[in-house]
Enzyme design. Structure first.
Site: not given
Lengths: 267, 992
Positions: A95, A222, A224, A232
């Site tokens: 990002c 992302h 991480e 999720e």
């Protein structure tokens, strides 16, 4: 060997803790280091095999996302970072970290021109910050970080993720297998610039690119933030299905695969 | 000489395209708009240097630049430049300066600077200069920004725009003056209302002290045998303000000597904690910047919610960003410093379609911002503050009522996380000691935010000071937040820390000084943004992004060195003492020397009298409408019921990697009312947050309004799997005209409900805040005097834990064939409901009614315990508790979220006997109910749990898109399609 990962922080980087944790879970030894400490003692870079530029809002995106922090690195650590990039080591920019490595010219670095800016991450076509889960397809065979990944579901959260490069560069990165992730629709078809599947208007739906060696990865999504099953967006539905089918609920999230690949490279 | 660098985007120029669209939507015919970034560099450089600077301020792949010249390639009719006024925080300019310094390894001196501005080249047919000025005014806020317009010909003639350096210039020789209080009452009143007189005859802005307070101050100085200085008087005004000392909540009220705060809110917490005994989970309540409860045996969670209403009315963006970043400091300022991990928001605004202007002044020159502009601004402010700070924002709401038109409410909250012990000591305890240095960290002090505390305690009028508006600089704060919470705290480098919020240094430092017993401060040591601030201004300025710490002398060097390495400005500005005095010096002269106890405890307790005559509204006499399908569509489009995904999805709710239950849920992405965050990757324990708010009910009865807000905040926690026995709550009262006995009567009644229901649910209050004068006093477009008071509003925030997040339940149905149950009884409770409001709007006659929803906590508790048990046993597949809009809207939201059809039978619904209309059953807002879906295989187990409680299976999930409701006599009263319902749900804000 157990690789050591240096997770950079400071000036508004804000994903350093979860990024470090993902490396640790997958067996790396991760240290969060402030950029000023690295500038003071750049030799410590030699102790590390992995360098991560986490997500965040370095300098509040002032003067362009990732630009001011990239300038700081260029002004103070240019040789050290360029030398790290050309060794048998791994670098990831996530990002805001992608914006920084793109501004530093670590990706795509065509023809090994490390240090030359060739790609820009511009304002989203909606001109608005967006946080949502998206679908990705891996196109790269050479990228170390994404080995064994075909499709993956990850969150994006950014205002400037609109990947752009000149035609000649685009051609080169296609030829050299440097396009890693592309945004797709949930049904597996290309996003074809369609919002929100391609959340920012990126050229050719590009979400991640690597350098020619496949060792340096820059990605907007992302990984991480998908370290645990319950991260999720649709995990509750998956859980209910698993319970009804008498399966156990998994612990890990798919995003960890990317960190595992990096650690495995050194094992 | 200053230089100008202009940066042009040459490919994918999104911002120009969006700007053209935006100006088009204002009603101007524009062919093109070209947006250019401008840097004005107020320092002399050589050409080669300027080229290097321009290069690093632009991107060679996508941008071009020009230096000190005009652009001849762009086709335009007018050039419009917008920039900041002198003294306004310019983050981009500051970053550019830092980048240039780093590039050339030089330092700018105090007179040199970099400023950012935006230049827009506009082309269109029949554009006139006045249109362009109007566009400029629309795009900016005159309180903080300037506009400059040039016609094409003029631009060419002048070779570009002018070089403008917005520098603050203040009169030299800052002074302190003595104030004579021995003056007639008239003059004292004027002093309080308009402020201390300057040399030129102008006034400094309100002190907001009442006559009794002024008399007390007079007495004090008689004893001291001297006149107060302006520094002292301003300091007392800040410290004694309603905003800081909550004089109304502390006042004796009718027969209640303890007042609302001690007599209701604090009392509830004390009694609950006593009753819980060893199960008490509170660690720090009311006394610190945030409240704190246990998370587990090693960690503490903190919570705090604030409002930033008055600044947001004047500059919504600035008000909201400084609000959210400010409440983050209430987390960093908890105990030894907690880490902010969750942001929350709540916006109460006027009807965004309302275009009727209102004005602050009789001359109709000072127009209040429109509700739409306020909404856009506050949404963007929390976006910029929260996203930039790297704190997830999974929790929030937006609520509309026409009476928020003049004064919006901007609620901002932050949950923090801190180890239970630091260096073997409880982390929530802190104590500045005699001899500790007072160290200020973070931003510098300017004139911004002067009189913020006294101003927010007053109603908004034409005289409201523009200096109350600030912009916010989240990165400056992020730097010290990381340095403190992630490093200095665990190195044990300081004894105490607090936020510089309302009242600035005057309130924060003098508050911390109570820990040691005194202080001495040197105002000339305080770093300022520009020279020549008067001592009183430095002392009470509310310039943002600052905190003060008590650092023991032996650790000072280490602390300062660490801050320097983290690029955080840290300055010793004084020391803590045990003298019992608050001594303030400026250039070796004492400008304030007050008894510390008098400063904090000297203010007289107010005595308030209340009355609460209940209003009897006419019962709406509206026939049952024919077409319930159409009504369902129109209801789900209502501002208070529809999707606000545009807000949820522009706030980062995934950062820090702990997101579990998200603000948008299900395939259909429906806004949720509770969120769950898991702070550790390797533990299953989570933090649950929710909020409850029902301002409309205040029109009938504030007691029930408050009871419903508490019940809502609690049952929202229950619905996702939170632990009721480990749930704390917070109150945020936003009231109006709190000098009127009727309003105070409403307030007292609401506060009593807070006591009653907190005790009933055994959910302690751990922190709270109030804002008492949310009234707009101004004029309508015909110059007639108007007063718009907000509906009395109480936000209840709830904070809980869940031991195993994999047991949590989202709101979306998961599989077709699942059974739909309603838990809890529906009563004839449509008073002040969204449905009545809708019917009223349709018929053109206000419909409020009197049957406000009431909470029966005893019955509710029985149900909640069973719901928790069912969730713990994994018997519930989805759950959503009805709020505004009742069952009808809850069912629709669930259908949209799961993307399944539903078949519902209203005759099955558990209801009271007096509820005989299908539309009333669908839209009654009775409290303490849930709609859940259950796997048919678990039917028996589930139903067994709820024996003897009001519950019923009312239908099932189907594998098509039909949303079918059967009425009392078996006929289909609703036949809708979930895709169409989804479109209606998303329609209202689709262009936001």
């Amino acid at each position: 060997m157990q690789p050591k990962a240096l997770i950079l922080t400071g000036y508004g980087i804000n994903c350093e803790e979860e990024t470090a944790k993902c490396f640790e879970i997958k067996g790396a030894d991760a240290d969060i280091i402030h950029i000023n400490d690295l500038i003071d003692d750049s030799k410590i870079l030699n102790d590390y095999q992995i360098l991560a530029f986490p997500g965040g809002f370095s300098y509040g995106d002032d003067t362009g996302s990732g630009n001011a922090l990239a300038n700081k690195i260029r002004n103070n650590l240019s040789d050290e970072i360029l030398s790290f990039a050309q060794k048998d080591k791994l670098i990831i920019g996530i990002c805001n970290g992608f914006q920084i490595v793109a501004n530093l010219g670590l990706v795509p670095a065509t023809d090994k021109q490390y240090g030359k800016r060739e790609a820009a991450l511009m304002h989203n076509t909606t001109a608005r910050y967006i946080c949502r889960w998206i679908d990705l397809k891996n196109h790269s065979k050479k990228c170390i970080w994404t080995r064994e990944i075909d499709l993956i579901h990850l969150p994006v959260a950014h205002g400037e993720g609109n990947f752009y490069t000149e035609e000649k560069t685009l051609k080169k990165i296609k030829e050299k297998d440097q396009i890693v992730f592309k945004y797709i629709k949930p049904n597996g078809k290309p996003a074809n610039q369609e919002f929100p599947f391609n959340p920012n208007g990126a050229m050719e739906d590009i979400a991640a690119v690597c350098d020619e060696s496949g060792k340096i990865l820059g990605m907007m999504p992302h990984p991480e933030r998908f370290s645990t099953f319950t991260n999720e967006d649709m995990w509750e539905l998956k859980k209910e299905k698993l319970i009804r089918e008498d399966h156990t609920i998994p612990k890990e999230g798919d995003g960890l695969k990317i960190f595992e690949n990096a650690v495995f490279y050194f094992k | 000489m200053a230089h100008r660098i202009e940066v042009f985007t040459k490919v994918n120029d999104t911002r120009s395209a969006i700007m053209r669209k935006k100006i088009g939507s204002m009603g101007y015919s524009i062919h093109s708009a070209k947006v250019v970034e401008v840097y004005t560099i107020n320092k002399d450089f050589q050409n080669e240097e300027l080229k290097e600077i321009a290069k690093i301020l632009s991107n060679p792949i996508s941008q071009d630049y020009i230096i000190d010249s005009c652009n001849n390639d762009i086709d335009f009719d007018f050039a419009l430049e917008t920039g900041f006024l002198p003294g306004v925080t310019d983050n981009v300019g500051n970053t550019a300066k830092e980048t240039i310094e780093d590039l050339l390894k030089i330092k700018f001196n105090n007179e040199e600077s970099v400023h950012s501005s935006t230049l827009i080249f506009l082309k269109g047919e029949e554009l006139k200069e006045e249109y362009i000025t109007n566009i400029g005014e629309e795009l900016t806020n005159e309180l903080i920004q300037r506009i400059h317009v040039k016609k094409y010909e003029r631009y060419i003639e002048d070779k570009g725009m002018d070089v403008i350096v917005p520098k603050v210039k203040l009169e030299e020789n800052p002074k302190t003056k003595k104030i004579n209080l021995d003056v007639p009452e008239e003059d004292l009143k004027k002093l309080s209302k308009k402020g201390i007189k300057n040399a030129d005859g102008s006034r400094r802005g309100p002190l907001g002290l009442d006559m009794e307070q002024l008399e007390t101050i007079k007495e004090y100085y008689k004893k001291e045998d001297r006149k107060p200085t302006d520094v002292e008087l301003e300091s007392l005004a800040q410290t004694w303000s309603e905003h800081c000392k909550h004089t109304i909540f502390s006042a004796k009220i009718d027969d209640n000597k303890e007042g609302l705060y001690k007599g209701y809110i604090k009392k509830a917490t004390r009694e609950i904690r006593n009753k819980k005994g060893s199960k008490d989970f509170c660690v720090s309540v009311f006394k610190d910047n945030s409240g704190g409860i246990l998370f587990n045996e090693n960690w503490v969670i903190t919570d705090k919610a604030e409002t930033h209403n008055s600044p947001s009315a004047l500059d919504p963006f600035g008000g909201a960003i400084t609000g959210i970043v400010g409440v983050n400091r209430d987390t960093i300022g908890f105990g030894k410093g907690a880490k902010p991990i969750i942001n929350k928001y709540g916006f109460c605004v006027g009807n965004p379609d309302d275009k009727e202007p209102i004005y602050r002044d009789k001359e109709l020159k000072n127009k209040a911002l429109s509700p739409k502009k306020i909404l856009e601004g506050v949404v963007e402010g929390v976006n910029a503050g929260g996203n930039t700070s790297g704190i997830p924002t999974p929790q929030g709401f937006v609520y509309f009522n026409e009476r928020y038109k003049g004064k919006p409410l901007v609620f901002v909250g932050t949950v923090g996380f801190i180890p239970k012990e630091i260096d073997g000591e409880p982390s929530w305890e802190k104590k500045a000691r005699k001899g500790d240095k007072i160290v200020m960290i973070g931003g510098r002090v300017g004139q911004d935010g002067i009189h913020g505390a006294t101003f927010s305690s007053e109603a908004l009028t034409a005289g409201s000071p523009a200096t109350a508006v600030q912009i916010g600089d989240p990165i400056t704060q992020k730097k010290f937040s990381d340095a403190v919470v992630k490093e200095a705290r665990d190195m044990d480098l300081y004894n105490s820390i607090t936020d510089n919020g309302a009242g600035g240094l005057s309130c924060s430092v003098s508050e911390t000084a109570r820990e040691s017993g005194g202080l001495i401060i040197e105002l000339d040591k305080v770093p300022t943004k520009y020279p020549n601030l008067d001592p009183w201004e430095i002392w009470i300025s509310e310039s943002q992004e600052r905190m003060t710490l008590a650092v023991p002398p032996e650790k000072l060097q280490k602390f300062i060195d660490l801050m320097e390495k983290r690029s955080v400005e840290a300055t010793v500005i004084g020391k803590f003492t045990d003298s019992g005095r608050c001594i303030v010096q400026y250039k070796d002269k004492t400008v304030m020397d007050l008894d510390l106890d008098f400063l904090h405890e000297g203010l007289p307790q107010k005595e308030l009298k209340t009355i609460y005559p209940k209003t009897k509204h006419p019962e709406p006499d509206i026939k049952k409408p024919e077409d319930l399908t159409k009504i369902l569509h129109e209801m789900i489009e209502r501002h208070n019921l529809c999707s606000y995904e545009f807000i949820s999805s522009q706030y980062d709710h995934e950062v820090q990697g702990g997101s579990v239950l998200k603000p948008l849920q299900g395939k259909g992405k429906v806004n949720a009312t509770a969120s769950i965050t898991k702070p550790f990757m390797d533990s299953k324990k989570g933090i649950v947050c929710s909020q409850g708010i029902n301002p409309a009910y205040s029109d009938i009865d504030t007691y029930h309004m408050a009871a419903c807000a508490i019940d809502t905040a609690i049952r929202n926690i229950i619905q996702v799997g939170g632990d009721l026995e480990h749930t704390a709550i917070m109150d945020n009262f936003c009231w109006c005209s709190s000098d009127e006995p009727e309003r105070l009567g409403q307030l007292k009644s609401a506060a009593k409900a807070c006591y009653d229901f907190a005790v009933a649910y055994e959910t302690p209050f751990i922190s709270g805040k109030d804002s008492m004068f949310n009234d707009f006093k101004g004029f309508d477009k015909k110059g007639r005097r108007i007063k718009i008071s907000i509906p009395p509003t109480l936000l209840v925030s709830s904070l809980s834990v869940i031991n195993d997040v994999t047991k949590s339940v989202s709101l979306d149905p998961k599989f077709f064939g699942d059974l739909i149950y309603v838990l809890g009884e529906t009563k004839n409770e449509l008073g002040a409901s969204e449905y009545f409001a809708y019917l009223g709007e349709k018929s053109g006659k206000k419909a409020i009614g009197n049957s406000v929803p009431k909470v029966n906590a005893e019955k509710a508790l029985k149900l909640y315990k069973k719901v928790s048990e069912a969730i713990d046993k994994r018997l519930i597949a989805s759950a959503l508790s009805p709020i505004q809009g009742g069952l009808g809207i809850t069912l629709v939201k669930k259908a949209i979220a799961g993307q399944f059809g539903m078949e519902i039978d209203l005759s099955k619904m558990p209801k009271s006997d007096d509820l005989n209309r299908e539309d009333y059953l669908l839209f009654s807002e009775s409290q303490s109910r849930f709609v859940v879906t259950v796997d048919p295989k678990k039917k028996d187990k589930f139903e067994n749990l709820f024996q003897n409680l009001p519950f019923a299976q009312i239908g099932k999930i189907t594998d098509n898109q039909d949303f079918i409701i059967k009425g009392f006599n078996d006929s289909k009263v609703v036949k809708a399609n979930i895709i169409q319902l989804g479109k209606s749900y998303r329609k209202t804000f689709k262009d936001f």
